[in-house]
Design an enzyme around this catalytic site. Structure first.
Site, PDB file in Angstrom:
ATOM      1  N   SER A 142     -12.663  11.756  21.358  1.00  0.00           N
ATOM      2  CA  SER A 142     -11.508  12.375  20.709  1.00  0.00           C
ATOM      3  C   SER A 142     -11.624  13.891  20.853  1.00  0.00           C
ATOM      4  O   SER A 142     -12.725  14.417  21.097  1.00  0.00           O
ATOM      5  CB  SER A 142     -11.532  12.021  19.215  1.00  0.00           C
ATOM      6  N   TYR A 155     -16.132  11.722  10.875  1.00  0.00           N
ATOM      7  CA  TYR A 155     -15.479  11.224  12.103  1.00  0.00           C
ATOM      8  C   TYR A 155     -15.842  12.128  13.284  1.00  0.00           C
ATOM      9  O   TYR A 155     -16.202  11.641  14.359  1.00  0.00           O
ATOM     10  CB  TYR A 155     -13.959  11.190  11.886  1.00  0.00           C
TER      11      TYR A 155
HETATM   12  P1  NDP Z   1      -6.062   1.490  16.526  1.00  0.00           P
HETATM   13  O1  NDP Z   1      -6.366   1.446  15.069  1.00  0.00           O
HETATM   14  O2  NDP Z   1      -4.706   1.144  16.978  1.00  0.00           O
HETATM   15  O3  NDP Z   1      -7.104   0.590  17.331  1.00  0.00           O
HETATM   16  C1  NDP Z   1      -8.449   0.521  16.973  1.00  0.00           C
HETATM   17  C2  NDP Z   1      -9.040  -0.713  17.611  1.00  0.00           C
HETATM   18  O4  NDP Z   1     -10.434  -0.781  17.280  1.00  0.00           O
HETATM   19  C3  NDP Z   1      -8.396  -1.990  17.123  1.00  0.00           C
HETATM   20  O5  NDP Z   1      -8.173  -2.842  18.214  1.00  0.00           O
HETATM   21  C4  NDP Z   1      -9.438  -2.588  16.194  1.00  0.00           C
HETATM   22  O6  NDP Z   1      -9.385  -3.996  16.265  1.00  0.00           O
HETATM   23  C5  NDP Z   1     -10.713  -2.089  16.848  1.00  0.00           C
HETATM   24  N1  NDP Z   1     -11.839  -2.110  15.928  1.00  0.00           N
HETATM   25  C6  NDP Z   1     -12.009  -1.446  14.766  1.00  0.00           C
HETATM   26  N2  NDP Z   1     -13.157  -1.800  14.194  1.00  0.00           N
HETATM   27  C7  NDP Z   1     -13.745  -2.700  15.009  1.00  0.00           C
HETATM   28  C8  NDP Z   1     -14.938  -3.435  14.963  1.00  0.00           C
HETATM   29  N3  NDP Z   1     -15.806  -3.333  13.938  1.00  0.00           N
HETATM   30  N4  NDP Z   1     -15.213  -4.294  15.975  1.00  0.00           N
HETATM   31  C9  NDP Z   1     -14.353  -4.429  17.007  1.00  0.00           C
HETATM   32  N5  NDP Z   1     -13.218  -3.759  17.109  1.00  0.00           N
HETATM   33  C10 NDP Z   1     -12.904  -2.910  16.112  1.00  0.00           C
HETATM   34  O7  NDP Z   1      -6.447   2.962  16.987  1.00  0.00           O
HETATM   35  P2  NDP Z   1      -6.453   3.712  18.409  1.00  0.00           P
HETATM   36  O8  NDP Z   1      -5.946   2.850  19.466  1.00  0.00           O
HETATM   37  O9  NDP Z   1      -5.837   5.011  18.161  1.00  0.00           O
HETATM   38  O10 NDP Z   1      -8.024   3.952  18.570  1.00  0.00           O
HETATM   39  C11 NDP Z   1      -8.748   3.630  19.736  1.00  0.00           C
HETATM   40  C12 NDP Z   1      -9.803   4.690  19.967  1.00  0.00           C
HETATM   41  O11 NDP Z   1      -9.162   5.926  20.242  1.00  0.00           O
HETATM   42  C13 NDP Z   1     -10.732   4.950  18.790  1.00  0.00           C
HETATM   43  O12 NDP Z   1     -12.053   5.089  19.257  1.00  0.00           O
HETATM   44  C14 NDP Z   1     -10.241   6.272  18.226  1.00  0.00           C
HETATM   45  O13 NDP Z   1     -11.239   6.975  17.565  1.00  0.00           O
HETATM   46  C15 NDP Z   1      -9.783   6.954  19.507  1.00  0.00           C
HETATM   47  N6  NDP Z   1      -8.836   8.049  19.295  1.00  0.00           N
HETATM   48  C16 NDP Z   1      -7.598   7.834  18.755  1.00  0.00           C
HETATM   49  C17 NDP Z   1      -6.746   8.908  18.532  1.00  0.00           C
HETATM   50  C18 NDP Z   1      -5.414   8.745  17.866  1.00  0.00           C
HETATM   51  O14 NDP Z   1      -4.790   9.771  17.510  1.00  0.00           O
HETATM   52  N7  NDP Z   1      -4.897   7.517  17.676  1.00  0.00           N
HETATM   53  C19 NDP Z   1      -7.111  10.274  18.924  1.00  0.00           C
HETATM   54  C20 NDP Z   1      -8.414  10.383  19.512  1.00  0.00           C
HETATM   55  C21 NDP Z   1      -9.225   9.308  19.695  1.00  0.00           C
HETATM   56  P3  NDP Z   1      -9.649  -5.024  15.055  1.00  0.00           P
HETATM   57  O15 NDP Z   1      -9.234  -4.358  13.796  1.00  0.00           O
HETATM   58  O16 NDP Z   1      -8.817  -6.208  15.418  1.00  0.00           O
HETATM   59  O17 NDP Z   1     -11.117  -5.317  15.139  1.00  0.00           O
END
Ligand code: NDP
Length: 248
Positions: A142, A155
């Site tokens: 990020s 974070y």
């Molecule tokens: P979402 O919340 O849409 O997606 C997060 C994903 O992570 C979900 O599919 C969730 O699936 C999964 N997840 C969370 N906890 C677990 C776990 N314990 N085991 C397996 N899977 C898990 O967010 P984003 O798509 O935005 O996030 C994706 C990545 O991008 C993250 O690493 C985030 O930090 C990064 N990011 C996002 C930004 C933003 O502004 N959105 C900016 C910068 C970075 P489930 O709950 O089904 O397990």
């Protein structure tokens, strides 16, 4: 034909947002994709969408904080499709809060998913990639892995760790022809902010500048493709990508 055609890829956090869009983009390029997350109903639906489009995918329920589940994910993918070519460590959470709120359980969970989860993924694929002298690991970090902001101490710490880990891995794996890429997005419209429980942080997100247009998950998927489809001698080390109107 894309160089990704028939490659075997694992995407963690494929049940929503960036992971979902990336998995779809990979499948469209002909990659065989293992979709991993905890919400398996969503993964099944996405696998169905990929199959309907003529692609190949399997849905594997996996909590990345459980090492045995991550190893089982890699084993199931190998059994179905063969050795893993690409690992996308995308799963992450962002329950931002100010430190004085002492949300210790959220701190622990953030470290477990964002750092430990990435380590388990790397640990599960590395030996085989080294033996094959081939592979590409993409870690989703990020802008918060480059800049610290109030409410983001924990974070940011986890995402700084992802940058450090990626760079260390890259240096150590260069001699094995294994590539490592860090993708560092700014604000992307996804479900990520839903996990924020600190009202003061929520307020900051409500006060975005006028006409602010966040990135989409598809924008990030394009960055991932850019790195994966680069020629084998090119390692895209890092992609830092912000919405045009995002200053910090
Ligand atoms: P979402 O919340 O849409 O997606 C997060 C994903 O992570 C979900 O599919 C969730 O699936 C999964 N997840 C969370 N906890 C677990 C776990 N314990 N085991 C397996 N899977 C898990 O967010 P984003 O798509 O935005 O996030 C994706 C990545 O991008 C993250 O690493 C985030 O930090 C990064 N990011 C996002 C930004 C933003 O502004 N959105 C900016 C910068 C970075 P489930 O709950 O089904 O397990």
């Amino acid at each position: 034909m894309s160089v990704l055609s028939n490659k075997v890829a694992i995407v963690t956090g494929a049940s929503s947002g960036i992971g979902r869009a990336t998995a779809l983009a990979l499948a469209k390029r002909g990659a065989r994709v293992a979709l991993a997350a905890r919400r398996v109903d969503r993964l099944d639906e996405l696998a169905g969408e990929i199959h309907a489009g003529g692609g190949k995918a399997i849905a594997v329920q996996c909590d990345v904080t459980a090492r045995d589940q991550v190893e089982a994910l890699v084993a199931a993918t190998r059994e179905t499709f063969g050795p893993i070519d690409v690992l996308i460590n995308n799963a992450g959470i962002m329950p931002l809060s100010f430190m004085d709120a002492c949300k210790v359980e959220e701190w622990t969970r953030t470290v477990d998913v964002n750092v430990q989860g990435v380590l388990y993924g790397v640990g599960a694929v590395l030996k085989e990639m080294i033996e094959r002298r081939s592979g590409h690991i993409v870690n989703v970090s990020s802008v918060a892995g480059r800049k610290v902001f109030p409410g983001g101490a924990v974070y940011c710490a986890t995402k700084f760790a992802v940058h450090a880990l990626s760079e260390g891995l890259r240096q150590e794996l260069a001699g094995f022809d294994i590539r490592v890429t860090t993708i560092a997005p700014g604000l992307v419209t996804t479900e990520l902010q839903d996990s924020i429980t600190d009202e003061r942080v929520k307020e900051r997100f409500r006060n975005l500048p006028e006409n602010f247009e966040a990135l989409t998950s598809e924008d990030i998927a394009q960055s991932v493709l850019y790195a994966l489809e680069a020629p084998a001698h090119v390692c895209v080390n890092e992609v830092l990508i912000r919405p045009t109107r995002q200053e910090m």
